[in-house]
Design a protein around this motif. Structure first.
Motif, mmCIF file in Angstrom:
data_model
loop_
_atom_site.group_PDB
_atom_site.id
_atom_site.type_symbol
_atom_site.label_atom_id
_atom_site.label_comp_id
_atom_site.label_asym_id
_atom_site.label_seq_id
_atom_site.Cartn_x
_atom_site.Cartn_y
_atom_site.Cartn_z
ATOM 1 N N PHE A 199 -5.323 12.105 4.383
ATOM 2 C CA PHE A 199 -5.140 10.683 3.627
ATOM 3 C C PHE A 199 -5.078 10.697 2.075
ATOM 4 O O PHE A 199 -4.970 9.529 1.821
ATOM 5 N N LYS A 225 -4.746 1.567 -3.337
ATOM 6 C CA LYS A 225 -3.225 1.664 -2.699
ATOM 7 C C LYS A 225 -3.248 2.159 -1.351
ATOM 8 O O LYS A 225 -2.011 2.463 -0.748
ATOM 9 N N LYS A 226 -4.613 2.254 -0.734
ATOM 10 C CA LYS A 226 -4.615 2.633 0.592
ATOM 11 C C LYS A 226 -5.256 1.593 1.495
ATOM 12 O O LYS A 226 -6.027 0.911 0.782
ATOM 13 N N PHE A 266 -9.730 3.575 -3.540
ATOM 14 C CA PHE A 266 -8.622 3.707 -3.297
ATOM 15 C C PHE A 266 -7.679 2.309 -2.938
ATOM 16 O O PHE A 266 -7.367 2.266 -1.854
ATOM 17 N N GLU A 318 2.895 6.708 5.611
ATOM 18 C CA GLU A 318 3.410 6.640 4.294
ATOM 19 C C GLU A 318 4.018 5.097 4.387
ATOM 20 O O GLU A 318 4.649 4.963 5.488
ATOM 21 N N LEU A 370 -1.859 8.223 10.584
ATOM 22 C CA LEU A 370 -1.490 7.863 8.973
ATOM 23 C C LEU A 370 -0.191 7.636 8.752
ATOM 24 O O LEU A 370 0.756 8.470 9.235
ATOM 25 N N LYS A 413 0.922 -1.049 -0.034
ATOM 26 C CA LYS A 413 0.040 0.162 -0.028
ATOM 27 C C LYS A 413 0.950 1.331 0.101
ATOM 28 O O LYS A 413 1.930 1.263 0.248
ATOM 29 N N ASP A 414 0.445 2.270 -0.453
ATOM 30 C CA ASP A 414 1.065 3.614 -0.499
ATOM 31 C C ASP A 414 0.969 4.393 0.809
ATOM 32 O O ASP A 414 1.803 5.078 1.200
ATOM 33 N N GLN A 415 -0.532 4.027 1.096
ATOM 34 C CA GLN A 415 -0.517 4.645 2.722
ATOM 35 C C GLN A 415 -1.521 3.952 3.589
ATOM 36 O O GLN A 415 -2.393 3.177 3.125
ATOM 37 N N ILE A 416 -1.383 4.066 4.800
ATOM 38 C CA ILE A 416 -2.197 2.934 5.866
ATOM 39 C C ILE A 416 -2.527 4.125 6.935
ATOM 40 O O ILE A 416 -1.589 4.760 7.418
ATOM 41 N N ILE A 426 -12.367 3.805 0.807
ATOM 42 C CA ILE A 426 -11.219 3.231 0.500
ATOM 43 C C ILE A 426 -11.190 1.984 -0.227
ATOM 44 O O ILE A 426 -10.544 1.748 -1.299
#
Length: 196
Positions: A191, A84-85, A82, A155, A153, A49-52, A78
């Protein structure tokens, strides 16, 4: 002279760019792992994932209960828009199981925490995936997370905390009202779900 000055500026700029420190974690978050309700071990640093977002929950926290509709709405969006999140609800099993000590093995505490959270899932209609966090993650005074609710949050590559959202994301209950809540929309902006 102008050529020399331009060359020197270019050289210094390239040195500064190449000497810039790499992104790194500051709170040991690269070591954050947990166990899903099904027993699968999750290492957040290894998720593709790009963001969690990790929403820290406690069954004894009234504002945590109140933000569940907003979390369910975010989780659904999400998942649908999204890929990648990711959003997880995380619990510190040593914090949510009453009358236990740190010396008790994780497996035993995990089972007790899971029983308690199963009641929460049913009674409060929690739709966000729950992860039971292993040490070094703890909800405690003097730690990264000192109370609930709190949403961290991150990255990725490497896993690095970039924003700590204190308090409820929204305590409103119906979808239309939640979507107009400034705090809810501020979370979405932070986010990377929308721009302001």
């Amino acid at each position: 002279m102008g050529f020399m000055k331009a060359s020197l500026i270019l050289f210094v700029s390239l040195c500064l760019i190449s000497c810039a420190p790499a992104k790194s974690s500051y709170f040991g978050e690269a070591n954050f792992t947990g166990v899903s309700a099904s027993g699968e071990e999750i290492s957040f640093a290894k998720l593709e994932k790009d963001q969690i977002a990790l929403n820290v929950y406690s069954p004894d926290c009234v504002p945590c209960w109140k933000e569940i509709p907003a979390l369910n709405l975010l989780h659904s969006e999400i998942q649908n828009k999204f890929p990648k999140k990711a959003l997880f609800m995380v619990v510190d099993p040593y914090q949510i199981v009453p009358d236990i000590t740190d010396e008790l093995p994780f497996g035993q505490v995990f089972q007790m925490a899971k029983e308690r959270m199963n009641v929460e899932i049913k009674n409060r209609n929690i739709q966000v995936p729950i992860v039971y966090m292993k040490k070094p993650f703890r909800v405690k005074e003097g730690g990264l997370v000192t109370g609930t609710p709190e949403t961290l949050l991150f990255e990725t590559n490497p896993l690095r905390l970039y924003y700590n959202f204190l308090g409820s994301i929204s305590e409103l209950t119906n979808k239309e009202a939640i979507e107009k809540d400034p705090k809810f929309n501020f979370f979405r902006y932070q986010f990377g779900m929308e721009s302001i």
